[in-house]
Design an enzyme around this catalytic site. Structure first.
Site, mmCIF file in Angstrom:
data_model
loop_
_atom_site.group_PDB
_atom_site.id
_atom_site.type_symbol
_atom_site.label_atom_id
_atom_site.label_comp_id
_atom_site.label_asym_id
_atom_site.label_seq_id
_atom_site.Cartn_x
_atom_site.Cartn_y
_atom_site.Cartn_z
ATOM 1 N N TYR A 43 0.860 -1.185 0.000
ATOM 2 C CA TYR A 43 0.000 0.000 0.000
ATOM 3 C C TYR A 43 0.899 1.239 0.000
ATOM 4 O O TYR A 43 1.548 1.548 0.995
ATOM 5 C CB TYR A 43 -0.886 0.035 1.239
ATOM 6 N N SER A 88 -21.852 3.499 -0.508
ATOM 7 C CA SER A 88 -21.745 4.248 0.749
ATOM 8 C C SER A 88 -22.868 5.254 0.920
ATOM 9 O O SER A 88 -23.091 5.782 2.011
ATOM 10 C CB SER A 88 -20.410 4.989 0.801
ATOM 11 N N LEU A 112 -18.291 -1.430 1.607
ATOM 12 C CA LEU A 112 -18.965 -0.271 1.014
ATOM 13 C C LEU A 112 -18.771 -0.232 -0.504
ATOM 14 O O LEU A 112 -19.051 0.785 -1.141
ATOM 15 C CB LEU A 112 -18.444 1.029 1.628
ATOM 16 N N GLY A 113 -18.295 -1.347 -1.061
ATOM 17 C CA GLY A 113 -18.098 -1.389 -2.508
ATOM 18 C C GLY A 113 -17.144 -0.324 -2.989
ATOM 19 O O GLY A 113 -17.340 0.260 -4.052
ATOM 20 N N ARG A 114 -16.099 -0.033 -2.185
ATOM 21 C CA ARG A 114 -15.122 1.032 -2.481
ATOM 22 C C ARG A 114 -15.810 2.392 -2.627
ATOM 23 O O ARG A 114 -15.416 3.214 -3.444
ATOM 24 C CB ARG A 114 -14.311 0.676 -3.723
ATOM 25 N N GLY A 115 -16.832 2.574 -1.843
ATOM 26 C CA GLY A 115 -17.557 3.842 -1.839
ATOM 27 C C GLY A 115 -18.797 3.849 -2.704
ATOM 28 O O GLY A 115 -19.654 4.731 -2.560
#
Length: 331
Positions: free
Chosen positions: A56, A212, A206-209
């Site tokens: 990362y 959200s 959150l499904g990568r936002g």
């Protein structure tokens, strides 16, 4: 904050974990001071599981966490670290390295960057197709025996691989994407985990936002935001997926919570052996997410969520095609 135990052999951790990937550029520009403040706020709220990866930001995330955790009691949090994903100086990925000698090398660098003498859960980020999983796990077992690692974890592998790894050393948990829009793990992987007494840490809740409640069809991904190449966010798919979010919003409003709280709580409600990871980059998003740990979803609530987003309703793969090939599929 309540706690859950990751499998029959894993650590007791908070009901919600903090996923730190987004603090190191995966979704565009970040604020270092705000990231550190978010980690502090999570710890103060009782979050004890912090997930990172040595790739990362090419080590940036581990150094960031070392700064945020400095002076904190080491037994007050659990570090989950992924390794093995090879990177170049640009955005490209160079494959997976699960060789035993590489495992120990990656760990040595992670311990140095994190400023700690041990990692609580250590896991290959993906399966190295050129190295038997038994060899990769055997190297982690050596590090457990030496005291540098506390527990073995896995990430994004199928049921057969889970069984083979578990036969070498007990697996504490599998980390894999699981959300109301991605439920393929329910078919073969989740039953295998429960049969073997292995926990699940769910990322992408959150499904990568996307789910959200804060994403809109007209949103444009900024520089460095990987969602710009994600099929779920592509034109045509994103509009369809946001219709599902609108249906979830109606359920959330009736429940008196936000969409984000609803979908996080949905994952947590799938079993006490599941710990959702919340990838909050700011205190504002963390503050919104935390009440999900105490949100009680009734059978009627779960039925309404199922009606709003039936299995398979979302459009678009999880990753671009080139990255999908690195997943140990089929499920």
């Amino acid at each position: 904050m309540q706690t859950r135990t990751l499998g029959s052999n894993g650590p007791a951790v908070s009901t919600l974990g903090l996923g730190a990937m987004g603090m190191s550029g995966a979704y565009g520009e970040t604020d270092r001071a705000e990231s550190i403040a978010t980690v502090h706020a999570a710890l103060e709220a009782g979050v004890t599981l912090i997930d990172t990866g040595d790739f990362y930001g090419m080590g940036h995330n581990e150094l960031l966490l070392a700064e945020a955790l400095r002076g904190r009691p080491r037994d007050g949090y659990a570090l989950s670290v992924k390794f093995g994903m090879l990177r170049g100086p640009g955005p490209e990925f160079g494959g997976i390295d699960g060789r035993p000698e590489a495992v120990k090398n990656f760990l040595a660098y992670s311990l140095g960057r994190l400023g700690t003498d041990h990692v609580d859960i250590y896991r290959p980020a993906r399966l190295d197709p050129a190295v038997p999983i038994e060899e990769t796990v055997g190297a982690i077992k050596d590090m457990i025996d030496a005291g540098h690692v506390r527990h073995l974890g896995l990430s994004e592998v199928d049921a057969e691989t889970i069984r083979r790894a578990h036969a070498v050393h007990p697996v504490a948990d599998l980390q894999i994407e699981y959300s109301v829009i991605f439920r393929e793990v329910e078919a073969g992987i989740l039953p295998t985990l429960r049969e073997l007494g292995i926990g699940l840490t769910a990322y992408g809740v959150l499904g990568r936002g996307l789910i959200s409640g804060h994403w809109s069809a007209g949103h444009t991904s900024g520089p460095g935001d990987g969602r710009g190449s994600s099929p779920r966010f592509s034109s045509g798919n994103v509009e369809h997926n946001l219709v599902l979010v609108d249906a979830l919003r109606r359920v959330a409003e009736a429940k008196g919570c936000t969409v984000a709280q609803l979908v996080i709580a949905w994952v947590a409600a799938q079993g006490d052996d599941i710990v959702p990871l919340v990838g909050a980059r700011t205190r504002e998003r963390l503050t919104e997410a935390l009440p999900a740990a105490d949100l009680d979803l009734t059978a009627d609530d779960l039925a309404e969520i199922e009606k709003a987003v039936p299995p398979g309703a979302a459009r678009g793969e999880r990753y671009p095609r080139a990255m999908m090939s690195a997943l140990n599929m089929p499920l």
